[in-house]
Design an enzyme around this catalytic site. Structure first.
Site, PDB file in Angstrom:
ATOM      1  N   HIS A  61      -1.991  -1.797  -0.703  1.00 41.54           N
ATOM      2  CA  HIS A  61      -2.629  -2.687   0.263  1.00 41.54           C
ATOM      3  C   HIS A  61      -2.542  -2.149   1.689  1.00 41.54           C
ATOM      4  O   HIS A  61      -2.915  -2.822   2.645  1.00 41.54           O
ATOM      5  CB  HIS A  61      -2.034  -4.098   0.171  1.00 41.54           C
ATOM      6  CG  HIS A  61      -2.727  -4.919  -0.866  1.00 41.54           C
ATOM      7  ND1 HIS A  61      -2.084  -5.413  -1.972  1.00 41.54           N
ATOM      8  CD2 HIS A  61      -4.013  -5.302  -0.984  1.00 41.54           C
ATOM      9  CE1 HIS A  61      -2.966  -6.081  -2.714  1.00 41.54           C
ATOM     10  NE2 HIS A  61      -4.135  -6.022  -2.133  1.00 41.54           N
ATOM     11  N   ASP A 123       1.451 -13.811   4.789  1.00 41.04           N
ATOM     12  CA  ASP A 123       0.326 -14.738   4.587  1.00 41.04           C
ATOM     13  C   ASP A 123      -0.306 -14.562   3.212  1.00 41.04           C
ATOM     14  O   ASP A 123      -0.889 -15.488   2.667  1.00 41.04           O
ATOM     15  CB  ASP A 123      -0.769 -14.474   5.637  1.00 41.04           C
ATOM     16  CG  ASP A 123      -0.310 -14.894   7.016  1.00 41.04           C
ATOM     17  OD1 ASP A 123       0.630 -15.700   7.110  1.00 41.04           O
ATOM     18  OD2 ASP A 123      -0.896 -14.403   8.000  1.00 41.04           O
ATOM     19  N   GLU A 239       1.252 -20.275  13.514  1.00 37.45           N
ATOM     20  CA  GLU A 239       0.392 -19.105  13.730  1.00 37.45           C
ATOM     21  C   GLU A 239      -0.696 -19.482  14.723  1.00 37.45           C
ATOM     22  O   GLU A 239      -0.652 -20.568  15.319  1.00 37.45           O
ATOM     23  CB  GLU A 239      -0.206 -18.589  12.410  1.00 37.45           C
ATOM     24  CG  GLU A 239       0.798 -17.847  11.546  1.00 37.45           C
ATOM     25  CD  GLU A 239       0.200 -16.861  10.557  1.00 37.45           C
ATOM     26  OE1 GLU A 239      -1.027 -16.658  10.580  1.00 37.45           O
ATOM     27  OE2 GLU A 239       0.976 -16.296   9.749  1.00 37.45           O
TER      28      GLU A 239
HETATM   29  P1  FAD Z   1       1.682  -0.157  -0.382  1.00 35.28           P
HETATM   30  O1  FAD Z   1       0.487  -0.197   0.490  1.00 35.28           O
HETATM   31  O2  FAD Z   1       1.475   0.308  -1.769  1.00 35.28           O
HETATM   32  O3  FAD Z   1       2.836   0.716   0.296  1.00 35.28           O
HETATM   33  C1  FAD Z   1       3.122   0.620   1.673  1.00 35.28           C
HETATM   34  C2  FAD Z   1       4.179   1.646   2.080  1.00 35.28           C
HETATM   35  O4  FAD Z   1       5.414   1.288   1.488  1.00 35.28           O
HETATM   36  C3  FAD Z   1       3.882   3.056   1.608  1.00 35.28           C
HETATM   37  O5  FAD Z   1       4.382   3.965   2.553  1.00 35.28           O
HETATM   38  C4  FAD Z   1       4.647   3.160   0.316  1.00 35.28           C
HETATM   39  O6  FAD Z   1       4.987   4.494   0.003  1.00 35.28           O
HETATM   40  C5  FAD Z   1       5.868   2.306   0.629  1.00 35.28           C
HETATM   41  N1  FAD Z   1       6.403   1.637  -0.550  1.00 35.28           N
HETATM   42  C6  FAD Z   1       5.750   0.888  -1.453  1.00 35.28           C
HETATM   43  N2  FAD Z   1       6.603   0.421  -2.376  1.00 35.28           N
HETATM   44  C7  FAD Z   1       7.824   0.881  -2.044  1.00 35.28           C
HETATM   45  C8  FAD Z   1       9.119   0.754  -2.608  1.00 35.28           C
HETATM   46  N3  FAD Z   1       9.344   0.041  -3.716  1.00 35.28           N
HETATM   47  N4  FAD Z   1      10.146   1.377  -1.992  1.00 35.28           N
HETATM   48  C9  FAD Z   1       9.958   2.096  -0.860  1.00 35.28           C
HETATM   49  N5  FAD Z   1       8.748   2.275  -0.302  1.00 35.28           N
HETATM   50  C10 FAD Z   1       7.699   1.666  -0.885  1.00 35.28           C
HETATM   51  N6  FAD Z   1       1.833  -7.823   6.030  1.00 35.28           N
HETATM   52  C11 FAD Z   1       2.631  -8.734   6.615  1.00 35.28           C
HETATM   53  O7  FAD Z   1       3.717  -8.409   7.072  1.00 35.28           O
HETATM   54  N7  FAD Z   1       2.245 -10.046   6.723  1.00 35.28           N
HETATM   55  C12 FAD Z   1       1.078 -10.488   6.213  1.00 35.28           C
HETATM   56  O8  FAD Z   1       0.779 -11.670   6.310  1.00 35.28           O
HETATM   57  C13 FAD Z   1       0.222  -9.564   5.567  1.00 35.28           C
HETATM   58  N8  FAD Z   1      -0.940  -9.951   5.017  1.00 35.28           N
HETATM   59  C14 FAD Z   1      -1.727  -9.049   4.379  1.00 35.28           C
HETATM   60  C15 FAD Z   1      -2.911  -9.489   3.789  1.00 35.28           C
HETATM   61  C16 FAD Z   1      -3.719  -8.600   3.112  1.00 35.28           C
HETATM   62  C17 FAD Z   1      -5.000  -9.091   2.493  1.00 35.28           C
HETATM   63  C18 FAD Z   1      -3.346  -7.232   3.036  1.00 35.28           C
HETATM   64  C19 FAD Z   1      -4.221  -6.248   2.329  1.00 35.28           C
HETATM   65  C20 FAD Z   1      -2.183  -6.785   3.627  1.00 35.28           C
HETATM   66  C21 FAD Z   1      -1.364  -7.689   4.306  1.00 35.28           C
HETATM   67  N9  FAD Z   1      -0.170  -7.283   4.907  1.00 35.28           N
HETATM   68  C22 FAD Z   1       0.640  -8.210   5.515  1.00 35.28           C
HETATM   69  C23 FAD Z   1       0.189  -5.867   4.980  1.00 35.28           C
HETATM   70  C24 FAD Z   1       1.163  -5.478   3.894  1.00 35.28           C
HETATM   71  O9  FAD Z   1       2.462  -5.877   4.244  1.00 35.28           O
HETATM   72  C25 FAD Z   1       1.138  -3.976   3.709  1.00 35.28           C
HETATM   73  O10 FAD Z   1      -0.107  -3.606   3.203  1.00 35.28           O
HETATM   74  C26 FAD Z   1       2.251  -3.479   2.852  1.00 35.28           C
HETATM   75  O11 FAD Z   1       2.124  -2.103   2.780  1.00 35.28           O
HETATM   76  C27 FAD Z   1       2.352  -4.099   1.478  1.00 35.28           C
HETATM   77  O12 FAD Z   1       1.377  -3.636   0.595  1.00 35.28           O
HETATM   78  P2  FAD Z   1       1.763  -3.000  -0.815  1.00 35.28           P
HETATM   79  O13 FAD Z   1       2.852  -3.779  -1.417  1.00 35.28           O
HETATM   80  O14 FAD Z   1       0.498  -2.835  -1.564  1.00 35.28           O
HETATM   81  O15 FAD Z   1       2.363  -1.587  -0.366  1.00 35.28           O
END
Ligand code: FAD
Length: 487
Positions: A61, A123, A239
Site C-alpha cells: 500500500h 483510517d 480529524e
Molecule cells: P507496504 O507498503 O507493503 O510496506 C511499507 C514499508 O514497510 C516497506 O518499506 C516494506 O519493506 C516495510 N515492511 C512491510 N512489512 C514489514 C514488516 N513486517 N517488517 C518490516 N518492514 C516491513 N497510514 C497511516 O499511518 N494512517 C492512515 O490512516 C493511512 N491510511 C491509508 C489509506 C490507504 C487507502 C492507503 C493505501 C494507505 C494508508 N496509509 C495510512 C499508509 C500506510 O500506512 C502505508 O502504506 C504502509 O506502508 C502500510 O502499507 P502496507 O502494510 O501495505 O506496507
C-alpha cells in the site's frame, strides 16, 4: 518451492498502490514460517558472493515503491497467514500477539471476540501491522493514544544479518526503537505485541464546518488539548478535512442528500471550507452519559450550530469507514489508478502560513485537487523520540494529507503540485510522513539530529544494506534510475 519467479508473482511484486514506480525483483518468497525469511536473509548475508536485497511487502500500500526490491527478493508477508493471540497480564492488561503480516481488520475481528480492541488505529484497516509500524500508523486517535508505534510492547524481528531477535524497551531496546518508524531498514517484523483496551460498541460521529481557518485550528487544538486516556470528557478521534467544490465527491457522502444543495452553495461562496470531524465511542455502560459528555466537549466551539452534522454508527462501521469508499471507487474503476500522494507533518506555528501559502495559493489556484485533503493536529508528547519516526519539534503538529488519485497520463501534474508544496515547506520545519526522497542529503535533512543514530543502527542491524531498498535511503544507485513513469 517457496521462491516464485513466475511472471504473475514478479508482476505483482513490481507495483504498489501508487502505480507510479516499477521495480522488478528476481523472485518472490512466499514463506510458510518466519524461519523461511530468516534463512533467506542469512543466505543473502553470509553465503551469497554478491548480496542481493530483500524487501518485506505487506500489501504494497506504499505509493513510491517502498516495498519493492529491484533485482532482489520481495517477501510476500501475507503468505504467513493469520495469527492473533489475545492475552492478559497484571502489568499490561489485555494485549495481542499478532503477525507482522496481519491486516489490522483481522486483528480487530479477532480481538473483538474477547471484548477488546487495539487502541491506536489508521483510517484504513487493510494495511499490515509490519507496514504501519515501519512508518508510524496515525489517525484521528493519535492525539490521545499516540501513533501505533507508541502502542507496541514487544516484537520479534529478523535483522539484516538473518538473526531472529525478540526486542522490547527492556530487551534489545536499540533494535526495538529503531524498527518502530524505521521504514523497514533494520529488520523484518514477524510478531508484534499490541496494546488493547475495552472495545466500545458504537460511535457518535460529528462533523462541523468552518469558513475561518483560524477558528478551525483554534477549535481543533482545543479539542486535542484534552487527551488523557482515562478521562470521560475527551474525544476518541479528531480529524479534519478541506472542502472545495472540486473535491466534493470525496466529502459529500457523509451528509444527507437534503443538505447537499446548502453545502454546495456554502463551499461555492467561501471557496474553501474546513471541516472538523470528531468521534466519541460508547458502550452500554457509557450510553446514558455520552450525549452529555459530547455536548460539554463541543460546547463553545466557534462553528455556528447550524453547521454541525451528527451520526450514530457501530464501532466497527466507524473504524472501517474507508472500506466503504474503497468499494465505491473499485466499482467505478477508480481504485487501481496512480496515487501521487503527499503526506506532511506541519508544526503548529506554521499552519496558518501553510493555509495561505499552500491551500489558498497553490491548491485553490491550481484547481486540480479532486480528492481528500486531510488536516488534523496531534500531540508531540504521545510520541517516543527514541523511535526512528521523525516529527516536528513542537508540542502540537498537524498531519496534512493530499490523497490524490490521477489518470495514468496526468499523475506528473499532481507531482508538480506536490513539488510546489514541498518547495513551500523547505526551511519551515515541515516533515514528510511516509517520506519519499531520492538523495542522501534529502534524507539527512529529513532525519535531522536522528540521522547519525539511524546510520549507526543500519550499520549494526543491516550492515550489508539488504533490507527495504525501495525506500532509497541507503541504496540510491540501485533505485531511482529504474523508476518508470507510470505503470
Ligand atoms: P507496504 O507498503 O507493503 O510496506 C511499507 C514499508 O514497510 C516497506 O518499506 C516494506 O519493506 C516495510 N515492511 C512491510 N512489512 C514489514 C514488516 N513486517 N517488517 C518490516 N518492514 C516491513 N497510514 C497511516 O499511518 N494512517 C492512515 O490512516 C493511512 N491510511 C491509508 C489509506 C490507504 C487507502 C492507503 C493505501 C494507505 C494508508 N496509509 C495510512 C499508509 C500506510 O500506512 C502505508 O502504506 C504502509 O506502508 C502500510 O502499507 P502496507 O502494510 O501495505 O506496507
Amino acid at each position: 518451492d517457496k521462491l516464485h519467479v513466475d511472471p504473475e508473482s514478479i508482476g505483482e511484486a513490481s507495483v504498489d498502490f501508487g502505480l507510479i514506480v516499477r521495480e522488478i525483483p528476481v523472485a518472490v518468497l512466499r514463506p510458510s514460517h518466519p524461519e523461511d525469511i530468516a534463512i533467506l536473509v542469512a543466505f543473502a548475508y553470509n553465503k551469497f558472493p554478491i548480496p542481493f536485497t530483500i524487501s518485506a511487502r505487506g500489501c504494497g500500500h506504499s505509493v513510491r515503491g517502498q516495498a519493492m526490491a529491484r533485482d532482489g527478493v520481495v517477501v510476500d508477508m501475507t503468505s504467513l497467514g493469520n495469527k492473533t493471540t489475545v492475552s492478559w497480564s497484571q502489568s499490561l492488561g489485555h494485549y495481542a500477539d499478532v503477525g507482522g503480516q496481519q491486516l489490522w481488520i483481522d486483528v480487530l475481528e479477532e480481538t473483538l471476540k474477547h471484548g477488546v480492541a487495539p487502541v491506536s488505529w489508521t483510517d484504513y484497516l487493510y494495511l499490515t501491522v509490519g507496514g504501519t509500524l515501519s512508518n508510524a500508523g496515525i489517525s484521528g486517535g493519535t492525539f490521545r493514544y499516540g501513533p501505533q508505534i507508541s502502542n507496541v510492547y514487544e516484537m520479534d524481528v529478523i535483522t539484516g544479518t538473518g538473526h531472529f531477535l525478540t526486542c522490547s524497551p527492556h530487551e534489545n531496546p536499540e533494535l526495538f526503537h529503531s524498527v518502530l518508524g524505521g521504514l523497514g531498514q533494520f529488520g523484518i517484523i514477524t510478531r508484534a505485541r499490541i496494546a488493547l483496551g475495552p472495545a466500545p460498541k458504537r460511535a457518535k460521529w460529528v462533523k462541523m464546518l468552518y469558513s475561518d481557518f483560524s477558528a478551525f485550528t483554534t477549535d481543533q487544538e482545543r479539542l486535542i488539548s484534552r487527551h488523557r486516556r482515562d478521562q470521560d470528557e475527551v474525544l476518541d478521534y479528531v480529524e479534519g478535512q478541506l472542502f472545495m467544490r472540486r473535491n466534493s465527491d470525496s466529502w459529500i457522502s457523509f451528509f444527507s442528500s437534503l443538505d447537499h444543495p446548502r453545502l454546495m452553495s456554502l463551499v461555492t461562496e467561501h471557496e474553501l471550507l474546513y471541516c472538523i470531524e470528531v468521534a466519541k465511542f460508547y458502550d452500554e455502560c457509557t450510553q446514558s452519559a455520552v450525549d452529555k459528555d459530547l455536548e460539554k466537549i463541543l460546547k463553545d466551539l466557534s462553528h455556528g450550530p447550524e453547521f454541525l452534522y451528527q451520526k450514530d454508527v457501530g464501532y466497527v462501521d466507524f473504524l472501517n469507514r474507508v472500506r466503504v469508499g474503497e468499494m465505491v471507487l473499485r466499482e467505478q474503476g477508480l481504485w487501481n489508478v496512480p496515487h501521487p500522494w503527499l503526506n506532511l507533518f506541519v508544526p503548529k506555528s506554521r499552519i496558518a502560513d501553510f493555509n495561505t501559502g499552500v491551500f489558498k495559493n497553490i491548491v485553490l489556484k491550481k484547481n486540480m485537487t479532486t480528492e481528500l485533503v486531510l488536516i488534523y493536529p496531534m500531540n508531540n508528547d504521545k510520541w517516543d523520540d527514541r523511535m526512528s519516526a521523525v516529527i516536528p519539534d513542537e508540542d502540537v503538529f498537524y498531519a496534512v494529507g493530499f490523497l490524490h488519485s490521477s489518470g495514468f497520463e496526468d499523475w506528473q501534474e499532481f507531482d508538480l503540485q506536490n513539488k510546489e508544496v514541498l518547495h513551500f515547506c523547505e526551511d519551515n520545519g515541515i516533515k514528510q510522513y511516509l517520506p519519499n526522497y531520492s538523495t542522501e542529503s534529502d534524507w539527512i535533512q529529513h532525519f535531522g539530529p536522528k540521522w547519525r543514530k539511524f546510520e549507526e543502527n543500519k550499520a549494526q542491524f543491516d550492515p550489508k544494506m539488504l533490507l527495504s531498498p525501495g525506500q532509497n535511503i541507503f541504496n540510491h544507485n540501485q533505485g531511482m534510475n529504474s523508476k518508470i513513469d507510470g505503470v
